[in-house]
Structures are given as structure tokens and as C-alpha cells.
Design a protein around this motif. Structure first.
Motif, PDB file in Angstrom:
ATOM      1  N   ARG A  59       6.396  19.924  -0.371  1.00 40.72           N
ATOM      2  CA  ARG A  59       5.813  21.242  -0.092  1.00 40.72           C
ATOM      3  C   ARG A  59       6.593  22.385  -0.735  1.00 40.72           C
ATOM      4  N   ALA A  60       7.845  22.116  -1.136  1.00 42.74           N
ATOM      5  CA  ALA A  60       8.640  23.156  -1.795  1.00 42.74           C
ATOM      6  C   ALA A  60       8.397  23.177  -3.306  1.00 42.74           C
ATOM      7  N   VAL A  61       7.556  22.263  -3.783  1.00 40.48           N
ATOM      8  CA  VAL A  61       7.306  22.194  -5.227  1.00 40.48           C
ATOM      9  C   VAL A  61       5.934  22.792  -5.552  1.00 40.48           C
ATOM     10  N   THR A  62       5.913  23.697  -6.529  1.00 32.96           N
ATOM     11  CA  THR A  62       4.654  24.243  -7.050  1.00 32.96           C
ATOM     12  C   THR A  62       4.381  23.553  -8.385  1.00 32.96           C
ATOM     13  N   ARG A  82      10.596  24.076  -8.244  1.00 32.23           N
ATOM     14  CA  ARG A  82      10.990  23.971  -6.830  1.00 32.23           C
ATOM     15  C   ARG A  82      11.372  25.366  -6.327  1.00 32.23           C
ATOM     16  N   ARG A  83      10.789  25.756  -5.177  1.00 33.64           N
ATOM     17  CA  ARG A  83      11.044  27.069  -4.593  1.00 33.64           C
ATOM     18  C   ARG A  83      12.128  26.982  -3.531  1.00 33.64           C
ATOM     19  N   ALA A  84      12.954  28.025  -3.418  1.00 35.18           N
ATOM     20  CA  ALA A  84      13.934  28.135  -2.331  1.00 35.18           C
ATOM     21  C   ALA A  84      14.064  29.621  -2.057  1.00 35.18           C
ATOM     22  N   GLU A  87      13.524  32.465  -4.758  1.00 38.16           N
ATOM     23  CA  GLU A  87      13.855  31.993  -6.110  1.00 38.16           C
ATOM     24  C   GLU A  87      13.153  30.668  -6.367  1.00 38.16           C
ATOM     25  N   ALA A  88      12.995  30.361  -7.644  1.00 36.21           N
ATOM     26  CA  ALA A  88      12.442  29.046  -7.996  1.00 36.21           C
ATOM     27  C   ALA A  88      13.106  28.569  -9.277  1.00 36.21           C
ATOM     28  N   GLU A  89      13.082  27.246  -9.444  1.00 38.43           N
ATOM     29  CA  GLU A  89      13.620  26.659 -10.674  1.00 38.43           C
ATOM     30  C   GLU A  89      12.563  25.756 -11.289  1.00 38.43           C
ATOM     31  N   ILE A  90      12.309  25.935 -12.573  1.00 36.42           N
ATOM     32  CA  ILE A  90      11.386  25.032 -13.263  1.00 36.42           C
ATOM     33  C   ILE A  90      12.090  23.690 -13.436  1.00 36.42           C
ATOM     34  N   LEU A 124      13.095  33.409 -11.410  1.00 35.91           N
ATOM     35  CA  LEU A 124      12.766  32.062 -11.887  1.00 35.91           C
ATOM     36  C   LEU A 124      13.843  31.614 -12.881  1.00 35.91           C
ATOM     37  N   PHE A 125      14.398  30.425 -12.640  1.00 28.77           N
ATOM     38  CA  PHE A 125      15.451  29.868 -13.498  1.00 28.77           C
ATOM     39  C   PHE A 125      14.957  28.580 -14.148  1.00 28.77           C
TER      40      PHE A 125
END
Ligand SMILES: CC(C)(COP(=O)(O)OP(=O)(O)OC[C@H]1O[C@@H](n2cnc3c(N)ncnc32)[C@H](O)[C@@H]1OP(=O)(O)O)[C@@H](O)C(=O)NCCC(=O)NCCS
Length: 173
Positions: A59-62, A82-84, A87-90, A124-125
């Protein structure tokens, strides 16, 4: 290593003939095997369908994919973040080699960033190998800027040179 995929290799050259413009749609666990195939073709160390199934169900992954539409559900590329908090990281982005250089990576990334921004993500990182020119062109064109470098982060295996990783950032506000 690219796994044997007979139907895939026969099917792909013909997709241009009956597919319209690929559209960006959300990806789910049912897309795990297509994403794993594209990933295995794009990267030295491919992630298996199980890994994609786990990520796509998280659920934390878009996740978004380029849908080729009829005659069957087929995917030309995907992107996962992945969202936190805000922030999110590709985690990964790839376009099938038969569909590269047509602006689809940009279309996929723009849509993905728009959806992340709409859900409140501000930063976004991502991490990319120095020297991956197509990926760097895609990211720089999308407004990412280098914020860190990890010397010798990739490679270093038997007979394999070490390569730097670049950490890129894009403000989504
Ligand atoms: C990176 C990748 C997703 C780009 O997908 P794509 O659909 O070919 O990208 P686009 O056609 O939208 O092009 C995006 C930009 O990259 C540039 N580009 C595309 N192919 C290129 C190439 N071979 N060399 C240099 N630049 C290239 C385009 O000119 C465009 O730049 P612009 O917007 O400034 O004109 C695709 O090359 C890929 O799947 N690579 C393997 C997986 C990978 O490396 N992923 C990134 C890991 S961090």
C-alpha cells in the motif's frame, strides 16, 4: 540474463500495428509478470515476478504502467515509487526496448509525478547509475537535480568495474 519468453518476443514486434497510443494506468499485482519481464530485459539483475507481486500489493507503493490496450492487456513500461510521509523514492522505471525513444518514458514519469503530487508528496528522490545517459536525460528533462553521489556504489563484482550512483531530487510542490 533475459529469460526465455517466446510469446513475448513474437508478440512485441507487432504491437505497433494494432495498438494505439499507449496510455498510462495504475499497475496492480496482476501486472507483476509483465513488469518482471521488462525489468529483466532492462537491468543486469532483474527482479522476479514474486518481487513485483509483493511491491505492487504494497500500500506504500504507487505504480503506473504504459498500457497497450487491445487485443490483450500488455505493458510497454512501468514506474514504481515507495512513499513515506511527504516524500517518495522511485524504485524502478523501465520502458520495453521496442518502445523506447518515443517519449513514453517522459509520459509515464510525468503522469506518475502528477499523481504523487496530488496525494501530497512534496519531495521525490531516485538513484541512477552515472553514465546511464537515456535515464539521466529523462530525469533532467523532468526537473530532477543531482543532490549526492555515491562513488563506486554499483558493480565491483568479478571482472566488473565499479560505477558511481547519483542521487537525484525533484521538488513536487
Ligand atoms: C530510461 C528509459 C525509461 C527512458 O525511456 P524512453 O521511453 O526511451 O524515454 P523518452 O523517449 O521519453 O525520452 C526521454 C528523454 O531521454 C532522451 N533519450 C532517450 N533515449 C536516449 C538515448 N539513448 N540517449 C540519450 N538520451 C536519450 C530523450 O531525448 C528524452 O530527452 P528530452 O525529453 O530532453 O528530449 C529507458 O531508456 C529504459 O527503460 N532504460 C532501461 C532502464 C533504465 O535504465 N531505467 C532507469 C534506471 S534509474
Amino acid at each position: 540474463m533475459v529469460p526465455p519468453m517466446p510469446w513475448y518476443d513474437i508478440y512485441w514486434p507487432w504491437t505497433w500495428w494494432f495498438a494505439g497510443d499507449p496510455v498510462v494506468v495504475s499497475a496492480d499485482a496482476g501486472d507483476a509478470s509483465d513488469c518482471a519481464d521488462i525489468h529483466a530485459r532492462a537491468f543486469r539483475r532483474g527482479w522476479g515476478p514474486d518481487e513485483f507481486e509483493r511491491l505492487l500489493a504494497d500500500r506504500a507503493v504507487t505504480a503506473h504502467r504504459l498500457d497497450l490496450g487491445r487485443p490483450m492487456r500488455a505493458t510497454a513500461g512501468f514506474v514504481l515509487s515507495r512513499r513515506a510521509a511527504d516524500e517518495a523514492e522511485i524504485l524502478s522505471v523501465a520502458v520495453h526496448e521496442g518502445w523506447r525513444g518515443k517519449g513514453l518514458g517522459r509520459k509515464l514519469l510525468d503522469h506518475h509525478m502528477g499523481r504523487l503530487a496530488a496525494t501530497g508528496i512534496k519531495s521525490l528522490f531516485l538513484e541512477v547509475e552515472a553514465g546511464n545517459d537515456p535515464a539521466l536525460a529523462l530525469y533532467r528533462g523532468a526537473g530532477f537535480r543531482e543532490v549526492a553521489r555515491r562513488p563506486g556504489y554499483y558493480g565491483g563484482g568479478k571482472g566488473e568495474p565499479k560505477r558511481d550512483a547519483l542521487v537525484l531530487h525533484r521538488d513536487l510542490r
